[in-house]
Design an enzyme around this catalytic site. Sequence first.
Site, PDB file in Angstrom:
ATOM      1  N   HIS A   1       0.815  -1.216   0.000  1.00  0.00           N
ATOM      2  CA  HIS A   1       0.000   0.000   0.000  1.00  0.00           C
ATOM      3  C   HIS A   1       0.850   1.268   0.000  1.00  0.00           C
ATOM      4  O   HIS A   1       0.320   2.369  -0.200  1.00  0.00           O
ATOM      5  CB  HIS A   1      -0.948  -0.012   1.209  1.00  0.00           C
ATOM      6  CG  HIS A   1      -2.286   0.601   0.934  1.00  0.00           C
ATOM      7  ND1 HIS A   1      -2.509   1.513  -0.091  1.00  0.00           N
ATOM      8  CD2 HIS A   1      -3.493   0.433   1.540  1.00  0.00           C
ATOM      9  CE1 HIS A   1      -3.778   1.875  -0.083  1.00  0.00           C
ATOM     10  NE2 HIS A   1      -4.392   1.245   0.883  1.00  0.00           N
ATOM     11  N   ARG A   2       2.156   1.161   0.229  1.00  0.00           N
ATOM     12  CA  ARG A   2       3.033   2.326   0.112  1.00  0.00           C
ATOM     13  C   ARG A   2       3.149   2.758  -1.343  1.00  0.00           C
ATOM     14  O   ARG A   2       3.325   3.939  -1.646  1.00  0.00           O
ATOM     15  CB  ARG A   2       4.433   2.009   0.650  1.00  0.00           C
ATOM     16  CG  ARG A   2       4.492   1.618   2.121  1.00  0.00           C
ATOM     17  CD  ARG A   2       5.877   1.140   2.497  1.00  0.00           C
ATOM     18  NE  ARG A   2       6.298  -0.004   1.701  1.00  0.00           N
ATOM     19  CZ  ARG A   2       7.490  -0.593   1.795  1.00  0.00           C
ATOM     20  NH1 ARG A   2       8.390  -0.136   2.667  1.00  0.00           N
ATOM     21  NH2 ARG A   2       7.789  -1.625   1.044  1.00  0.00           N
TER      22      ARG A   2
END
Length: 290
Positions: A263-264
Site C-alpha cells: 500500500h506504500r
Amino acid sequence: GIDLASVKGSGTNGRIIKADIDAAKPGDTPAPAASAASSATAAPATAAAAPAAAPAAQDFGIPHEVIKLSGMRKTIARRLTESKQQVPHIYLTVDIQLDKLLKLRAELNAGLESRKVKLSVNDLLIKALGVALMQVPECNVQFAGDQMLQFKRADISVAVSIPGGLITPIITQADGKGVAAISTAMKDLAARAKDGKLKPEEYQGGTASLSNMGMFGIKQFEAVINPPQAMIMAIGAGEKRPYIVDDAVQIATVMSATGSFDHRAIDGADGARLMQVFKELIENPMGLLA
C-alpha cells in the site's frame, strides 16, 4: 574460522559479502558501535536488516525431534518476517469464472499435441497476470524509499514448492511471450528448481509474483508479498459453484484470486483495476492470444 557476528557487512542493508569475508581474520572482535554522529544515517539500514529475535523453544515435556533449520528456511523466515513487518499489505479478492479458459486450454492443447506441449491452467494465469500488469502499470512497480520504479515489462516470479522450502523461478517478459513458450519455460524452470540447478538470475528479481495453491484444494488465501516486489497474486482452486450467468443461477467453474499489494506504492483503486483486468482476461481468454 571466522565468527560472522564479528564481521561488518558492506553490502546492501548491511549484508556480508565476499570482500568482507576476505578482509576478516579468525578471532576478530565485533566491530565497534557507530558513533553518535553517524548513527542517524546508519540506524535505518541496520534496523531494516536486523532479524527478529527468535522465540525460545518450549517443549512442555512433549516428545519431539529437534530439526535444524536449513539456510533456505532461515532466509524464508527472515524475508517474510521483514515483509509483514515493513510492508503494509492490502488484500483484494475477486471470483473468476473459468469455463471459457478451460475450453480454450483444451482446444490449444489439442493443437499443440504434435509439438508435445501441454498447457496448464497456471501457464495461462501467468500470461494473464503479465498482460494485466502492462494494462495497469501502476501495479508493476517497486517501492524504493523516496522514489518508485515502474517496470516496462512483466517478469512473473512463480512460487514452486521444493524439498525444504519454496523458490520463485521467473518467467521473464510474461506479457510478451506466447502461452506455449511460457509452458515450456515453466516446466524447465520447475524441474531444475526441484533439482537445485537454477542460476541466481533465474529466481532473483521479477516484478510481481503468482502463487497457486488450487491443486491442494485451497479455496482462497492471502499471500505474503515477496520484497522488493509490490504485489503477489494468490490463486485458489477452480470448483463448481452456483454462479450468476446471464442473469440466471447456473453451475459454473469458479476460482477465487486474491491480490496482495504494497500500500506504500499501490493505491486500493489501482489494485482493484488490476484485479478487474485480470478477471476480464481470464473470463474472455482470447485476449491472451493477441
